[in-house]
Design an enzyme around this catalytic site. Structure first.
Site, PDB file in Angstrom:
ATOM      1  N   SER A  19       2.483  24.991  37.540  1.00 43.18           N
ATOM      2  CA  SER A  19       2.705  23.966  36.525  1.00 43.18           C
ATOM      3  C   SER A  19       1.560  22.971  36.592  1.00 43.18           C
ATOM      4  CB  SER A  19       4.026  23.236  36.767  1.00 43.18           C
ATOM      5  OG  SER A  19       4.069  22.062  35.981  1.00 43.18           O
ATOM      6  N   SER A  69      12.198  22.408  26.986  1.00 45.67           N
ATOM      7  CA  SER A  69      12.629  23.601  27.732  1.00 45.67           C
ATOM      8  C   SER A  69      12.553  24.851  26.856  1.00 45.67           C
ATOM      9  CB  SER A  69      14.044  23.418  28.295  1.00 45.67           C
ATOM     10  OG  SER A  69      14.963  23.122  27.272  1.00 45.67           O
ATOM     11  N   ASP A 123      17.455  25.384  19.293  1.00 37.40           N
ATOM     12  CA  ASP A 123      16.171  24.979  19.884  1.00 37.40           C
ATOM     13  C   ASP A 123      15.166  26.129  19.935  1.00 37.40           C
ATOM     14  OD1 ASP A 123      17.421  22.574  20.088  1.00 37.40           O
ATOM     15  OD2 ASP A 123      17.618  22.583  22.267  1.00 37.40           O
ATOM     16  N   GLU A 152      23.618  17.506  14.354  1.00 37.50           N
ATOM     17  CA  GLU A 152      23.502  17.418  15.817  1.00 37.50           C
ATOM     18  C   GLU A 152      24.821  17.840  16.465  1.00 37.50           C
ATOM     19  OE1 GLU A 152      20.776  17.560  17.819  1.00 37.50           O
ATOM     20  OE2 GLU A 152      20.092  15.741  16.826  1.00 37.50           O
ATOM     21  N   LEU A 186      13.247  16.646  22.536  1.00 41.11           N
ATOM     22  CA  LEU A 186      12.379  17.431  21.642  1.00 41.11           C
ATOM     23  C   LEU A 186      12.340  18.897  22.061  1.00 41.11           C
ATOM     24  CD1 LEU A 186       9.432  14.891  21.340  1.00 41.11           C
ATOM     25  CD2 LEU A 186      11.315  15.255  19.741  1.00 41.11           C
ATOM     26  N   SER A 187      13.232  19.226  22.997  1.00 39.62           N
ATOM     27  CA  SER A 187      13.409  20.600  23.443  1.00 39.62           C
ATOM     28  C   SER A 187      12.177  21.209  24.092  1.00 39.62           C
ATOM     29  CB  SER A 187      13.869  21.476  22.282  1.00 39.62           C
ATOM     30  OG  SER A 187      14.602  22.523  22.824  1.00 39.62           O
ATOM     31  N   TYR A 234      27.129  17.608  28.055  1.00 40.24           N
ATOM     32  CA  TYR A 234      26.934  18.590  26.973  1.00 40.24           C
ATOM     33  C   TYR A 234      27.990  19.680  27.103  1.00 40.24           C
ATOM     34  CZ  TYR A 234      24.190  21.785  23.994  1.00 40.24           C
ATOM     35  OH  TYR A 234      23.768  22.619  22.999  1.00 40.24           O
ATOM     36  N   GLY A 282      12.492  15.508  28.417  1.00 45.76           N
ATOM     37  CA  GLY A 282      13.616  14.581  28.420  1.00 45.76           C
ATOM     38  C   GLY A 282      13.707  13.692  27.197  1.00 45.76           C
TER      39      GLY A 282
END
Length: 368
Positions: free
Chosen positions: A55, A114, A158, A21, A111-112, A208, A108
């Protein structure tokens, strides 16, 4: 000539990362896998230059044109528009289009979600316009899109995991050379269980980028004495003494140790020694919490609660940090008891609802 609209349905999954990570943007190793939760896009070409995004999850739309592609303050359109922007910058001719997006990757949760959306969009664009992009080109395009439109300096892991995932395997990826190998994940009798803390700190993106900068600062300090060092990937534990700032030292110490831990963890998997592998998950969490300082009280609580349970071999926080999920390696016949104990403890001691998912390792993105 009349335009015949072309419709593509694409999917691309979220990912888990077993170990490694915050090593990807430091040119280190990671060990991700695609999961059986994904983003989906229904993509239809138009003959004008209009872009209409919908969406399903947010029940909202966003309209723009090819000439006016720019980041939106709504947030969600940026993962779609960001990849379009990258293709336009490369001079790839596109028409207007309509794209409807939905999915079951919890946002959020680390788990990626995006990257799943970006990769599903790239798969759709590639198929609709016959672009002939390689998977690696797609992964790099998704990464660049996230830098430019979401403002998060993510590593390659990712989108790579979302595109290259293979059922029953984890991927050992060298983030410097981009060489990778599939490592069979023979965990018969065990399950990968995610405990979603429900905490989504707005800190995650800004911190980050701070961590990334701190790692670069550490590398610069080491280069004064060891000019051959290009990134933390090249740093030996003995070189860390060149870093005088205690916070920068801790950040770099964690990354250097995590890279070594990942190499050893792959050997554990090859020997099918899940007990040794599980112990390394605990060590990773300890490093992320104490040295890298990207955990939060809820994640620490979940790992501490998992530790004494007889059906758990290992647990750690996963993802960027400050919220999201813990990853737990749990005996298959103990999953129900584990779920019950964890949700009860979380409610009782923190007054919060815990969502628990079993993550199955699946294949990377594709056209449906």
């Amino acid at each position: 000539m009349t335009h015949i609209a072309k419709t593509i349905l694409s999917r691309s999954p979220g990912r888990i990362n077993l170990i490694g990570e915050h090593t990807d943007y430091n040119n280190g190793f990671v060990l991700p896998a695609a999961i059986d939760k994904a983003a989906y896009i229904r993509f239809t070409t138009r003959e004008d230059n209009k872009i209409l995004l919908t969406s399903r999850d947010y029940q909202t739309t966003h309209e723009t044109t090819l000439e006016a592609v720019a980041p939106s303050d709504k947030g969600w359109p940026n993962y779609l528009l960001g990849v379009v922007d990258q293709l336009l910058k490369k001079g790839i001719p596109l028409t207007g289009f309509e794209a409807e997006v939905w999915g079951d990757v919890p946002a959020g949760a680390g788990l990626s979600s995006s990257a799943a959306v970006e990769c599903a969009m790239l798969i759709a664009l590639d198929a609709a316009y016959g672009l002939g992009m390689t998977r690696m080109e797609m992964a790099q395009t998704a990464q660049a899109a996230e830098h430019a439109f979401a403002g998060v300096k993510v590593g390659i892991m990712d989108p790579f995991a979302s595109l290259f995932g293979k059922e029953g395997h984890v991927i050992r990826l060298d983030c410097r050379s981009l060489e990778y190998e599939y490592v069979p994940f023979h965990a018969e009798g065990y399950r990968l269980v995610l405990c979603d803390s429900g905490v989504h700190h707005s800190l995650a993106s800004s911190e980050y980028n701070v961590r990334r900068h701190q790692c670069e600062t550490g590398v610069a300090a080491i280069q004064q004495i060891h000019p051959e060092v290009k990134s933390l990937r090249d740093v030996l534990p003995s070189m860390l003494k060149e870093i005088k700032d205690p916070i920068i030292y801790n950040r770099c110490k964690y990354v250097v140790e995590e890279n070594l831990r990942l190499v050893a963890a792959c050997e554990d998997l090859e020997k099918n020694d899940l007990v040794a592998f599980g112990q390394k998950l605990y060590k990773t969490h300890d490093g992320l919490s104490r040295l890298y300082e990207v955990s939060c009280p809820e994640l620490d609580f979940l790992v501490e609660k998992a530790k004494p349970q007889e059906m758990v071999l290992g647990a750690r926080m996963m993802g960027g940090g400050f919220g999201g999920c813990t990853l737990n390696l749990v005996k298959a016949d103990g999953v129900d008891v584990f779920r019950e104990r964890m949700t009860e403890a979380y409610q009782k001691e923190l007054g919060k609802t815990l969502k628990v998912y079993v993550a199955n390792i699946g294949n990377g993105g594709n056209v449906l």
